[in-house]
Design an enzyme around this catalytic site. Structure first.
Site, PDB file in Angstrom:
ATOM      1  N   ASP A 187      -6.066 -34.527  36.386  1.00 46.60           N
ATOM      2  CA  ASP A 187      -6.178 -35.209  37.682  1.00 46.60           C
ATOM      3  C   ASP A 187      -5.616 -34.354  38.813  1.00 46.60           C
ATOM      4  O   ASP A 187      -4.639 -33.619  38.620  1.00 46.60           O
ATOM      5  CB  ASP A 187      -5.414 -36.541  37.592  1.00 46.60           C
ATOM      6  CG  ASP A 187      -5.815 -37.504  38.704  1.00 46.60           C
ATOM      7  OD1 ASP A 187      -6.810 -37.230  39.404  1.00 46.60           O
ATOM      8  OD2 ASP A 187      -5.120 -38.525  38.863  1.00 46.60           O
ATOM      9  N   ASN A 230     -17.016 -42.276  36.913  1.00 46.23           N
ATOM     10  CA  ASN A 230     -17.186 -41.195  37.897  1.00 46.23           C
ATOM     11  C   ASN A 230     -18.582 -41.161  38.526  1.00 46.23           C
ATOM     12  O   ASN A 230     -18.785 -40.530  39.562  1.00 46.23           O
ATOM     13  CB  ASN A 230     -16.889 -39.818  37.283  1.00 46.23           C
ATOM     14  CG  ASN A 230     -15.409 -39.559  37.058  1.00 46.23           C
ATOM     15  OD1 ASN A 230     -15.015 -38.794  36.184  1.00 46.23           O
ATOM     16  ND2 ASN A 230     -14.545 -40.190  37.870  1.00 46.23           N
TER      17      ASN A 230
HETATM   18  C1  FPP Z   1      -9.939 -35.500  38.619  1.00 50.01           C
HETATM   19  O1  FPP Z   1      -9.654 -34.976  39.871  1.00 50.01           O
HETATM   20  C2  FPP Z   1     -10.824 -34.621  37.879  1.00 50.01           C
HETATM   21  C3  FPP Z   1     -12.119 -34.906  37.549  1.00 50.01           C
HETATM   22  C4  FPP Z   1     -12.790 -36.165  37.927  1.00 50.01           C
HETATM   23  C5  FPP Z   1     -12.947 -33.986  36.801  1.00 50.01           C
HETATM   24  C6  FPP Z   1     -12.259 -32.953  35.955  1.00 50.01           C
HETATM   25  C7  FPP Z   1     -13.193 -31.836  35.830  1.00 50.01           C
HETATM   26  C8  FPP Z   1     -12.874 -30.535  35.701  1.00 50.01           C
HETATM   27  C9  FPP Z   1     -11.518 -30.028  35.535  1.00 50.01           C
HETATM   28  C10 FPP Z   1     -13.925 -29.507  35.735  1.00 50.01           C
HETATM   29  C11 FPP Z   1     -15.193 -29.731  34.979  1.00 50.01           C
HETATM   30  C12 FPP Z   1     -15.024 -30.099  33.570  1.00 50.01           C
HETATM   31  C13 FPP Z   1     -15.467 -29.408  32.498  1.00 50.01           C
HETATM   32  C14 FPP Z   1     -15.304 -30.041  31.180  1.00 50.01           C
HETATM   33  C15 FPP Z   1     -16.089 -28.075  32.550  1.00 50.01           C
HETATM   34  P1  FPP Z   1      -9.958 -35.851  41.150  1.00 50.01           P
HETATM   35  O2  FPP Z   1     -11.224 -35.355  41.760  1.00 50.01           O
HETATM   36  O3  FPP Z   1      -9.959 -37.298  40.821  1.00 50.01           O
HETATM   37  O4  FPP Z   1      -8.737 -35.482  42.058  1.00 50.01           O
HETATM   38  P2  FPP Z   1      -8.041 -36.415  43.135  1.00 50.01           P
HETATM   39  O5  FPP Z   1      -7.461 -37.584  42.404  1.00 50.01           O
HETATM   40  O6  FPP Z   1      -7.007 -35.520  43.714  1.00 50.01           O
HETATM   41  O7  FPP Z   1      -9.100 -36.799  44.137  1.00 50.01           O
END
Ligand code: FPP
Length: 258
Positions: free
Chosen positions: A22, A70
Site C-alpha cells: 500500500d 480495485n
Molecule cells: C496500493 O497503492 C497498491 C495497489 C492498488 C497496487 C499494487 C501494485 C503494484 C505494486 C504494481 C503492479 C503489480 C504487479 C503484481 C506487477 P494505492 O494506489 O492504494 O496507494 P494509496 O493508498 O497511497 O493511494
C-alpha cells in the site's frame, strides 16, 4: 537488520509472508507525480523484495496486486495497473523461472481482459516445474469472493454426489485459490493503514500482522528485515497456552507446494 542476521535462524522466521503493498499513490502524490509513477516504483520495490526474501528464510511470498474492489478506480489507473502486469511478466518471467521461482496467480480469471488471462496462464505454466520459491500474485482477488468460490465448489461436489457427511475445514480450504501453499505466517501492510482490506481472510487465521509506516515504493530488504524481526519477537500460541516454535498449522492438510 541485515539479511544475514535473520538468515542464521531461518527456522524461527516466517516461511510464508503476504504483503499488502500500500501507498503507491501517496508516494507519487507527495512528489507531485502521476499515480502511475508510484505504481511503477511499486514494481521496482516488488523486485527488490522478491530478491531479498530467500535471504530471510522465506520460501513463499503472496502479494496483493489487484483486488476485486480495485475495478472501481478510474479507468486510466486500472489500465495502468494492467499494463504493469503485462510488462512485469514480459520482462521478469524468464529471470524468475531461471531463479527457480514458481509463479501462481490467485483470484478470479473470469473478468480479466483476455490477454491478461493468457499472460497469467503462461506465467503459471512456464514456472510450474519450479520448487525453490513460490510467488503468489493475488490479481482480481478478494478474500470473500475466494471463500464464495470455495463454497460454490462444495455445492457442485455435493450435487455431483462427490461430497458426503459434514463439511470440514479441509474441504473448504481445498477450494481456495491458495490451496496447497504453505500456511501464511506473516501478513505485512505498508503505508501505516491497519486493515486487511479483504486479503486472505481465511488464511489470516493465525498469521502475525505487522503494519509498517513506509510507503510501498520505498520497500526493500531493510524493511522486510524489520518485519521479519518483528515476527521473531512474537509468541505464537495458535489458540493454545504454550508458545509454538514451528510454523502455523495448515488451514488444510494439503502438503506444502514448496
Ligand atoms: C496500493 O497503492 C497498491 C495497489 C492498488 C497496487 C499494487 C501494485 C503494484 C505494486 C504494481 C503492479 C503489480 C504487479 C503484481 C506487477 P494505492 O494506489 O492504494 O496507494 P494509496 O493508498 O497511497 O493511494
Amino acid at each position: 537488520m541485515s539479511a544475514e542476521t535473520v538468515a542464521t535462524a531461518p527456522e524461527k522466521g516466517p516461511r510464508h509472508v503476504a504483503l499488502i503493498m500500500d501507498g503507491n499513490g501517496r508516494w507519487a502524490e507527495r512528489r507531485g507525480l502521476p499515480r502511475v509513477v508510484g505504481h511503477r516504483e511499486g514494481v521496482q520495490a516488488l523486485r527488490r523484495t522478491i530478491k531479498a526474501a530467500p535471504d530471510f528464510g522465506i520460501r513463499c511470498l503472496t502479494v496483493f496486486g489487484f483486488s476485486t474492489e480495485n475495478w472501481s478506480r478510474p479507468a486510466d489507473e486500472v489500465s495502468d495497473l494492467m499494463g504493469l502486469v503485462r510488462s512485469f511478466v514480459g520482462s521478469d518471467l524468464k529471470r524468475l523461472e531461471a531463479a527457480g521461482v514458481r509463479v501462481r496467480v490467485l483470484g478470479r480469471r473470469k473478468g480479466l481482459p483476455a490477454d491478461i488471462a493468457a499472460i497469467v496462464d503462461r506465467a503459471e505454466t512456464q514456472t510450474a516445474h519450479n520448487d525453490r520459491f513460490l510467488l503468489q500474485v493475488a490479481f482480481n482477488y478478494g478474500g470473500r469472493a475466494d471463500l464464495a468460490d470455495a463454497a460454490q465448489r462444495l455445492v457442485d461436489l455435493a450435487r455431483a454426489g462427490e461430497l458426503s457427511g459434514d463439511v470440514t475445514e479441509e474441504d473448504l480450504g481445498l477450494g481456495l485459490s491458495t490451496a496447497g501453499s504453505p500456511p501464511v505466517d506473516l501478513i505485512v501492510r505498508t503505508s501505516g493503514e491497519q486493515r486487511l482490506s479483504n486479503f486472505l481472510l481465511w488464511e489470516a487465521a493465525y498469521a502475525e500482522l505487522v503494519f509498517q509506516d513506509i510507503l510501498w515504493p520505498d520497500y526493500g530488504a531493510e524493511a522486510l528485515g524489520q518485519a521479519v524481526a518483528a515476527f521473531g519477537s512474537r509468541e505464537r500460541r495458535f489458540g493454545g497456552r504454550d508458545a509454538v516454535e514451528d510454523a502455523a498449522p495448515e488451514a488444510t492438510t494439503v502438503k506444502a507446494a514448496v
